[in-house]
Design an enzyme around this catalytic site. Structure first.
Site, mmCIF file in Angstrom:
data_model
loop_
_atom_site.group_PDB
_atom_site.id
_atom_site.type_symbol
_atom_site.label_atom_id
_atom_site.label_comp_id
_atom_site.label_asym_id
_atom_site.label_seq_id
_atom_site.Cartn_x
_atom_site.Cartn_y
_atom_site.Cartn_z
ATOM 1 N N HIS A 247 0.817 -1.205 0.000
ATOM 2 C CA HIS A 247 0.000 0.000 0.000
ATOM 3 C C HIS A 247 0.853 1.259 0.000
ATOM 4 O O HIS A 247 2.052 1.243 0.304
ATOM 5 C CB HIS A 247 -0.964 0.000 1.197
ATOM 6 C CG HIS A 247 -0.289 0.004 2.552
ATOM 7 N ND1 HIS A 247 0.036 1.166 3.217
ATOM 8 C CD2 HIS A 247 0.094 -1.023 3.358
ATOM 9 C CE1 HIS A 247 0.589 0.863 4.372
ATOM 10 N NE2 HIS A 247 0.640 -0.454 4.492
ATOM 11 N N CYS B 45 2.601 -5.429 6.791
ATOM 12 C CA CYS B 45 2.334 -5.109 5.388
ATOM 13 C C CYS B 45 3.477 -4.290 4.796
ATOM 14 O O CYS B 45 4.347 -3.801 5.515
ATOM 15 C CB CYS B 45 1.003 -4.366 5.256
ATOM 16 S SG CYS B 45 -0.429 -5.437 5.549
#
Length: 508
Positions: free
Chosen positions: A397, A416
């Protein structure tokens, strides 16, 4: 780690991967070579330290046995040769589990031709050397290993005290630590070692320059400031670097053929992402990966979709460990940043105003709410989320914290992967997806609405763990942030479980 798929070359008992044990009658006992050539082979086996192995792992016979019992000497030498051959060709650590990033293929590296060459050739030592150099980066890694051992031979690294005042700043004075720091770095920095010896307690410019060179080489921010993390790395013994190189050399043995399709590789210790077409790199960028206590799991998945203006459903661990203290300090500020609080009442989700709660009554083990952050510029996921379905809820992201990408050490996330250049990744992901260009992407982002698109050509994504990278013949090392090199080293020391069983049976 996620998806703990064993990285063994073949199932136990497979003839393709099974080396011959000393307890067996090895077919190489009929060596065609003269004893002089076999003595050279025995010497090469004793030099397997250059390949990252320990000669004590193998039943290498003493040369004196050649004169007193030549048949036994040849037979034992053959067993040792076959064991070393198997490990050089297929990897000593081929039974390591939980490493989906390491993919080996015994069928692509058959033992039979090399066994034949060793048994019938005039120079079996040269055959063994050719096997040792088969991995494309073996020569560079062996050179780096030799250099690391040369540094270690100059003496053990002195331990720098860790109980002094905080960060050691350039120009400061520290009689307990600065002289030891100077001696420590002089062991591996020729420019510092060539300077006149001094026990000065001043953190002077030559020493600052040496620290900066060391920090740059290790992947830290090269600012000359010595904080807790830099000090801990300086205090690692020389053997740590040696073992990392031994592991990285072995990890490259017996691998599957190089992939040719378009793919993404993320090297977690180096915190770098590459988009590859065959062997050609078409995109590269820095990334932020999971910190050691929230390690990004190793996995092989596929990127399948992109989401614009994502909201963030905060995982329970993040909510309790990271956001609860921030809500205690400033619930209104958290609300202004788009964080919403919910609880389930009568089976229905109900929003709760965080400014009405007594936050002092909540603890990590007593927090009955879940948190979501609205889409927007302040959202922790930024404006773009790249979806790659997996059981660990790991994705790539954007991020509003752009400053982190300027740091050499970027293990800061909760697992992440944050992208330095998300728009360029978006261009690559949407290539071939009908109707999507930069103009339409911008309209989707400007709408502030959460929306998604399935990409036309899903992209394989490999989250890898390689602390030693070879580029232009030079080896670049990074810290073993998740301890996986240490685990691999233990597997190398244990060796092939089938050989251990055979050795135990033979000793009864």
């Amino acid at each position: 780690m996620a998806n703990p798929v064993p990285a063994s070359l073949a199932a136990p008992g497979s003839a393709a991967a099974a080396p011959l044990s000393p307890a067996q009658a090895p077919p190489l006992s009929g060596f065609a070579a003269r004893d002089t050539a076999l003595l050279a082979l025995a010497a090469r086996l004793r030099a397997v330290g250059t390949d990252g192995f320990d000669p004590a792992w193998y039943p290498i016979p003493d040369d004196a046995l050649a004169a007193t019992d030549n048949a036994a000497w040849r037979s034992t030498l053959a067993a040792a040769t076959d064991a070393v051959l198997t490990d050089l060709l297929l990897g000593r650590g081929r039974f390591v589990g939980g490493r989906p990033d390491i993919r080996r293929d015994a069928a692509a590296h058959p033992l039979a031709p090399w066994r034949e060459a060793l048994a019938t050739g005039a120079d079996p030592a040269a055959v063994m050397e050719r096997v040792a150099l088969l991995p494309p980066e073996a020569a560079a890694l062996r050179t780096a290993l030799a250099e690391a051992r040369a540094v270690a031979a100059r003496g053990p690294f002195p331990a720098i005290p860790t109980d002094g005042p905080g960060t050691i700043e350039p120009g400061s004075s520290d009689a307990a630590r600065i002289p030891i720091l100077r001696r420590r770095l002089a062991l591996e920095d020729p420019a510092l070692a060539d300077l006149p010896s001094t026990d000065s307690a001043i953190y002077d410019q030559p020493l600052v320059d040496a620290v900066k060179r060391w920090q740059a080489r290790e992947g830290f921010e090269a600012d000359g400031r010595i904080g807790r993390i830099t000090l801990a790395a300086l205090n690692q013994p020389a053997e740590t670097r040696i073992n990392q190189l031994r592991v990285n050399l072995d990890m490259r043995r017996g691998l599957v053929a190089s992939e040719t399709e378009r793919r993404i590789e993320v090297n977690l210790p180096h915190q770098r992402l590459r988009l590859l077409e065959g062997n050609r790199e078409t995109l590269a960028m820095n990334v932020v990966v999971g910190r050691p206590d929230r390690a990004t799991p190793l996995m092989r998945v596929r990127m399948t979709a992109v989401q614009f203006n994502p909201s963030w459903g905060v995982p329970e661990r993040n909510a309790r460990d990271d956001l609860l203290p921030r809500f205690r300090r400033d619930p209104a500020g958290m609300q202004a940043r788009g964080f919403r609080l919910y609880q389930v009442v009568g089976g229905e989700r109900t929003e709760v105003d965080p400014t009405t709660l007594d936050w002092s009554s909540f603890t990590r083990t007593n927090f009955p709410y879940f948190i979501r952050q609205d889409a927007g510029d302040a959202n922790a996921l930024g404006r773009i989320k790249f979806i790659m379905p997996n059981g660990e809820d790991i994705y790539m992201h954007d991020t509003p914290d752009r400053h982190l990408f300027r740091r050499p050490d970027r293990a800061f996330s909760s697992g992440c992967i944050r992208l330095e250049r998300p728009m360029e990744m978006l261009d690559a992901a949407l290539a071939g997806t009908a109707g999507w260009d930069r103009a339409r992407v911008q309209r989707a982002l400007d709408s502030r609405a959460t929306a998604g698109v399935t990409i036309a050509r899903s992209i394989p994504v490999a989250l890898l763990y390689t602390t030693a990278v070879v580029q232009d013949g030079r080896v670049s090392m990074r810290q073993d942030i998740y301890g996986l090199d240490r685990s691999y080293m233990r597997a190398m020391e244990a060796g092939d479980p089938r050989q251990r069983v055979a050795a135990r049976n033979a000793s009864r």
